[in-house]
Motif scaffolding. Structure first.
Motif, PDB file in Angstrom:
ATOM      1  N   ASN A 120      10.847   2.841 -14.328  1.00 55.45           N
ATOM      2  CA  ASN A 120      10.532   3.225 -12.947  1.00 55.45           C
ATOM      3  C   ASN A 120       9.362   2.427 -12.380  1.00 55.45           C
ATOM      4  OD1 ASN A 120       8.508   4.383 -14.401  1.00 55.45           O
ATOM      5  ND2 ASN A 120       9.038   6.513 -13.942  1.00 55.45           N
ATOM      6  N   GLY A 121       8.837   1.502 -13.183  1.00 47.47           N
ATOM      7  CA  GLY A 121       7.766   0.637 -12.692  1.00 47.47           C
ATOM      8  C   GLY A 121       6.511   1.382 -12.293  1.00 47.47           C
ATOM      9  N   VAL A 122       6.237   2.488 -12.975  1.00 48.86           N
ATOM     10  CA  VAL A 122       5.064   3.294 -12.614  1.00 48.86           C
ATOM     11  C   VAL A 122       4.745   4.276 -13.739  1.00 48.86           C
ATOM     12  CG1 VAL A 122       6.393   5.155 -11.468  1.00 48.86           C
ATOM     13  CG2 VAL A 122       4.076   4.635 -10.669  1.00 48.86           C
ATOM     14  N   TYR A 123       3.477   4.664 -13.813  1.00 43.51           N
ATOM     15  CA  TYR A 123       3.100   5.792 -14.671  1.00 43.51           C
ATOM     16  C   TYR A 123       3.339   7.048 -13.832  1.00 43.51           C
ATOM     17  CZ  TYR A 123       0.427   2.978 -18.129  1.00 43.51           C
ATOM     18  OH  TYR A 123       0.032   2.105 -19.104  1.00 43.51           O
ATOM     19  N   ALA A 124       4.478   7.654 -13.997  1.00 43.73           N
ATOM     20  CA  ALA A 124       4.843   8.739 -13.078  1.00 43.73           C
ATOM     21  C   ALA A 124       4.139  10.057 -13.418  1.00 43.73           C
ATOM     22  CB  ALA A 124       6.354   8.926 -13.072  1.00 43.73           C
ATOM     23  N   LEU A 125       4.158  10.423 -14.691  1.00 39.20           N
ATOM     24  CA  LEU A 125       3.598  11.744 -15.044  1.00 39.20           C
ATOM     25  C   LEU A 125       2.130  11.850 -14.648  1.00 39.20           C
ATOM     26  CD1 LEU A 125       4.444  14.434 -16.511  1.00 39.20           C
ATOM     27  CD2 LEU A 125       3.189  13.566 -18.464  1.00 39.20           C
ATOM     28  N   THR A 126       1.407  10.742 -14.764  1.00 39.76           N
ATOM     29  CA  THR A 126      -0.021  10.773 -14.416  1.00 39.76           C
ATOM     30  C   THR A 126      -0.243  10.430 -12.943  1.00 39.76           C
ATOM     31  OG1 THR A 126      -0.119   8.594 -15.431  1.00 39.76           O
ATOM     32  CG2 THR A 126      -0.965  10.421 -16.730  1.00 39.76           C
ATOM     33  N   THR A 127       0.801  10.530 -12.168  1.00 39.69           N
ATOM     34  CA  THR A 127       0.818  10.494 -10.695  1.00 39.69           C
ATOM     35  C   THR A 127       0.625   9.132 -10.034  1.00 39.69           C
ATOM     36  OG1 THR A 127      -1.509  11.095 -10.333  1.00 39.69           O
ATOM     37  CG2 THR A 127       0.054  12.926 -10.586  1.00 39.69           C
ATOM     38  N   GLY A 128       1.275   8.104 -10.614  1.00 35.53           N
ATOM     39  CA  GLY A 128       1.499   6.905  -9.815  1.00 35.53           C
ATOM     40  C   GLY A 128       0.648   5.673 -10.048  1.00 35.53           C
ATOM     41  N   GLN A 129      -0.005   5.569 -11.223  1.00 37.72           N
ATOM     42  CA  GLN A 129      -0.744   4.330 -11.499  1.00 37.72           C
ATOM     43  C   GLN A 129       0.257   3.188 -11.759  1.00 37.72           C
ATOM     44  OE1 GLN A 129      -1.130   7.140 -13.280  1.00 37.72           O
ATOM     45  NE2 GLN A 129      -3.092   7.906 -12.554  1.00 37.72           N
ATOM     46  N   PHE A 130      -0.191   1.949 -11.582  1.00 36.53           N
ATOM     47  CA  PHE A 130       0.711   0.821 -11.839  1.00 36.53           C
ATOM     48  C   PHE A 130       0.962   0.700 -13.335  1.00 36.53           C
ATOM     49  CE2 PHE A 130      -0.945  -3.514 -13.142  1.00 36.53           C
ATOM     50  CZ  PHE A 130      -2.108  -3.065 -13.724  1.00 36.53           C
ATOM     51  N   SER A 131       2.125   0.202 -13.665  1.00 37.46           N
ATOM     52  CA  SER A 131       2.550   0.120 -15.070  1.00 37.46           C
ATOM     53  C   SER A 131       2.891  -1.334 -15.387  1.00 37.46           C
ATOM     54  CB  SER A 131       3.792   0.998 -15.279  1.00 37.46           C
ATOM     55  OG  SER A 131       4.909   0.339 -14.727  1.00 37.46           O
ATOM     56  N   PRO A 132       3.211  -1.639 -16.655  1.00 36.43           N
ATOM     57  CA  PRO A 132       3.566  -3.027 -16.987  1.00 36.43           C
ATOM     58  C   PRO A 132       4.797  -3.541 -16.240  1.00 36.43           C
ATOM     59  CG  PRO A 132       3.073  -1.783 -18.970  1.00 36.43           C
ATOM     60  CD  PRO A 132       3.117  -0.789 -17.858  1.00 36.43           C
ATOM     61  N   LEU A 133       5.613  -2.643 -15.707  1.00 35.38           N
ATOM     62  CA  LEU A 133       6.796  -3.087 -14.964  1.00 35.38           C
ATOM     63  C   LEU A 133       6.633  -2.889 -13.456  1.00 35.38           C
ATOM     64  CD1 LEU A 133       9.805  -2.015 -17.245  1.00 35.38           C
ATOM     65  CD2 LEU A 133       8.444  -4.102 -17.260  1.00 35.38           C
ATOM     66  N   ALA A 134       5.425  -2.489 -13.019  1.00 39.86           N
ATOM     67  CA  ALA A 134       5.197  -2.330 -11.573  1.00 39.86           C
ATOM     68  C   ALA A 134       5.318  -3.700 -10.906  1.00 39.86           C
ATOM     69  CB  ALA A 134       3.819  -1.736 -11.326  1.00 39.86           C
ATOM     70  N   CYS A 135       5.968  -3.730  -9.741  1.00 37.77           N
ATOM     71  CA  CYS A 135       6.143  -5.023  -9.065  1.00 37.77           C
ATOM     72  C   CYS A 135       4.827  -5.461  -8.423  1.00 37.77           C
ATOM     73  CB  CYS A 135       7.252  -4.921  -8.019  1.00 37.77           C
ATOM     74  SG  CYS A 135       7.115  -3.481  -6.986  1.00 37.77           S
ATOM     75  N   LYS A 136       4.693  -6.758  -8.238  1.00 39.46           N
ATOM     76  CA  LYS A 136       3.494  -7.284  -7.582  1.00 39.46           C
ATOM     77  C   LYS A 136       3.387  -6.658  -6.189  1.00 39.46           C
ATOM     78  CE  LYS A 136       0.914 -11.473  -6.879  1.00 39.46           C
ATOM     79  NZ  LYS A 136       0.876 -12.908  -6.809  1.00 39.46           N
ATOM     80  N   GLY A 137       2.205  -6.214  -5.853  1.00 38.74           N
ATOM     81  CA  GLY A 137       2.010  -5.582  -4.551  1.00 38.74           C
ATOM     82  C   GLY A 137       2.134  -4.068  -4.599  1.00 38.74           C
ATOM     83  N   PHE A 138       2.516  -3.532  -5.764  1.00 39.37           N
ATOM     84  CA  PHE A 138       2.706  -2.072  -5.879  1.00 39.37           C
ATOM     85  C   PHE A 138       1.400  -1.321  -5.594  1.00 39.37           C
ATOM     86  CE2 PHE A 138       2.155   1.758  -8.424  1.00 39.37           C
ATOM     87  CZ  PHE A 138       3.182   2.535  -7.910  1.00 39.37           C
ATOM     88  N   LYS A 139       1.467  -0.358  -4.675  1.00 36.26           N
ATOM     89  CA  LYS A 139       0.278   0.420  -4.323  1.00 36.26           C
ATOM     90  C   LYS A 139       0.315   1.799  -4.964  1.00 36.26           C
ATOM     91  CE  LYS A 139      -1.055  -1.804  -0.082  1.00 36.26           C
ATOM     92  NZ  LYS A 139      -0.954  -1.884   1.343  1.00 36.26           N
ATOM     93  N   GLY A 140      -0.781   2.164  -5.604  1.00 33.46           N
ATOM     94  CA  GLY A 140      -0.911   3.475  -6.222  1.00 33.46           C
ATOM     95  C   GLY A 140      -2.389   3.784  -6.359  1.00 33.46           C
ATOM     96  N   PRO A 141      -2.737   4.906  -6.979  1.00 35.87           N
ATOM     97  CA  PRO A 141      -4.148   5.297  -7.075  1.00 35.87           C
ATOM     98  C   PRO A 141      -5.016   4.277  -7.807  1.00 35.87           C
ATOM     99  CG  PRO A 141      -2.712   6.911  -8.162  1.00 35.87           C
ATOM    100  CD  PRO A 141      -1.821   5.884  -7.550  1.00 35.87           C
ATOM    101  N   SER A 142      -4.423   3.517  -8.758  1.00 33.24           N
ATOM    102  CA  SER A 142      -5.232   2.532  -9.483  1.00 33.24           C
ATOM    103  C   SER A 142      -5.136   1.137  -8.861  1.00 33.24           C
ATOM    104  CB  SER A 142      -4.815   2.480 -10.958  1.00 33.24           C
ATOM    105  OG  SER A 142      -3.461   2.096 -11.047  1.00 33.24           O
ATOM    106  N   THR A 143      -4.227   0.967  -7.915  1.00 30.88           N
ATOM    107  CA  THR A 143      -4.081  -0.330  -7.239  1.00 30.88           C
ATOM    108  C   THR A 143      -3.941  -0.079  -5.731  1.00 30.88           C
ATOM    109  OG1 THR A 143      -1.699  -0.213  -7.696  1.00 30.88           O
ATOM    110  CG2 THR A 143      -3.008  -1.623  -9.154  1.00 30.88           C
ATOM    111  N   PRO A 144      -4.988   0.469  -5.103  1.00 31.30           N
ATOM    112  CA  PRO A 144      -4.857   0.854  -3.685  1.00 31.30           C
ATOM    113  C   PRO A 144      -4.579  -0.331  -2.765  1.00 31.30           C
ATOM    114  CG  PRO A 144      -7.137   1.093  -4.459  1.00 31.30           C
ATOM    115  CD  PRO A 144      -6.301   0.811  -5.656  1.00 31.30           C
ATOM    116  N   ARG A 145      -4.989  -1.541  -3.199  1.00 28.02           N
ATOM    117  CA  ARG A 145      -4.729  -2.715  -2.351  1.00 28.02           C
ATOM    118  C   ARG A 145      -3.499  -3.489  -2.823  1.00 28.02           C
ATOM    119  NH1 ARG A 145     -10.179  -5.840  -2.024  1.00 28.02           N
ATOM    120  NH2 ARG A 145     -10.469  -4.947  -4.089  1.00 28.02           N
ATOM    121  N   GLY A 146      -2.784  -2.904  -3.767  1.00 29.91           N
ATOM    122  CA  GLY A 146      -1.571  -3.554  -4.275  1.00 29.91           C
ATOM    123  C   GLY A 146      -1.832  -4.261  -5.584  1.00 29.91           C
ATOM    124  N   SER A 147      -0.909  -4.121  -6.520  1.00 29.32           N
ATOM    125  CA  SER A 147      -1.059  -4.793  -7.826  1.00 29.32           C
ATOM    126  C   SER A 147      -1.070  -6.307  -7.628  1.00 29.32           C
ATOM    127  CB  SER A 147       0.102  -4.401  -8.750  1.00 29.32           C
ATOM    128  OG  SER A 147       0.171  -5.302  -9.826  1.00 29.32           O
TER     129      SER A 147
END
Ligand SMILES: Cc1ncc(C[n+]2csc(CCOP(=O)(O)OP(=O)(O)O)c2C)c(N)n1
Ligand SMILES: [Mg+2]
Length: 282
Positions: A120-147
């Motif tokens: 799913n390209g995200v750490y879902a259970l811990t509510t949306g941090q970027f993961s090793p499969l997160a796409c470039k630009g992915f925005k979440g709590p740990s990458t607010p400006r995009g991976s």
């Protein structure tokens, strides 16, 4: 509740593609039964994450593992009793972050297990941090400006590591995913299915993937052809991308021995230990 359900309360978000994976797995278990692999021969392990709740909702025996250690657990179960077919449900954070080495080495040694990767390209259970499969630009709590990183390509990684069965599936193509699961479990050797999962809450890719997936009509003949399919971005081929036969780890290690079935009686084991620890006379 169907006969493979557990009755446990389901806490996945409504609409999560994990429901599709769970349903496909139940259908695959039933198909495997029809084909001679009873559910008493199926064993599962899971990591920690939304994906791992498969363990809570699927009535198969197994072990709920630690985050990143599900593949190591699965290998241990297979080595203990090679007559069993072991399926492990892993997350992308779980198996390509925390547990990356286990994934790579299990493929390298052709451990005879089936890995269902909930991609799913995200750490879902811990509510949306970027993961090793997160796409470039992915925005979440740990990458607010995009991976700012490129994701791994799990298919090419697995091909290079030595996996003998590499496939990609999509829960929106349910019957196709069921057939992939059956083929993966029946494959003798390390089988991995990268399932384009989509997290409806934290990384909703369902529509995008639905428009891009193409079912393969044949298995590529060579690893070079598999690599070409694995790196495509304009379309997303689903199906078996690579399949080859190689000796499996447990038979290379100890032939057709089964440590559980051929275990010596307790008395004999104790006598052997006693012999080992008794000091030799000079
Ligand atoms: C050793 C360890 N580190 C971190 C955590 C916290 N943790 C729980 S689930 C998770 C991420 C799960 O992501 P993924 O494996 O992609 O699974 P998903 O929830 O997306 O299915 C993390 C970091 C943990 N439980 N154990
Ligand atoms: Mg994930």
């Amino acid at each position: 509740m169907d006969d493979l359900g557990t009755g446990a309360e389901n806490t996945w978000c409504p609409g999560c593609a994990n429901f599709g994976i769970l349903n496909a797995t139940k259908k695959a278990v039933k198909k495997l039964e029809e084909r001679g692999v009873g559910r008493d021969r199926l064993l599962m392990s899971a990591g920690i994450g939304c994906h791992a709740k498969m363990f809570d909702y699927l009535a198969l025996s197994g072990l709920y593992s630690l985050h990143g250690r599900s593949i190591a657990t699965a290998q241990g179960m297979k080595l203990a009793n090679p007559d069993l077919k072991v399926i492990t449900f892993v997350g992308d954070g779980d198996s390509l972050g925390e547990g990356l080495a286990h994934l790579m080495f299990a493929a390298k040694r052709n451990a005879d297990i089936t890995v269902i990767l909930h991609d799913n390209g995200v750490y879902a259970l811990t509510t949306g941090q970027f993961s090793p499969l997160a796409c470039k630009g992915f925005k979440g709590p740990s990458t607010p400006r995009g991976s700012i990183e490129e994701p791994f390509n799990p298919l090419t990684l697995m091909l290079e590591a030595g996996a003998t069965f590499v496939a990609r599936g999509f829960p929106g193509r349910q019957d196709h995913l069921v057939d992939l699961m059956v083929a993966a479990v029946e494959h003798e050797g390390f089988a991995v299915i990268d399932v384009l999962q989509s997290s409806i809450t934290f990384h909703d890719t369902f529509k995008e993937h639905n428009g891009l997936v193409d079912e393969l009509d044949h298995i590529p003949d060579t690893i070079d052809d598999a690599r070409v399919l694995a790196v495509r971005r304009d379309r997303l081929p689903i199906g078996i991308i690579y399949k080859v036969q190689r000796p499996v780890y447990h038979t290379e290690l100890y032939g057709d021995a089964n440590p559980v079935a051929r275990r010596k009686p307790r008395g004999e084991r104790l006598a052997a230990i006693r012999t080992l620890i008794t000091p030799r006379k000079k």
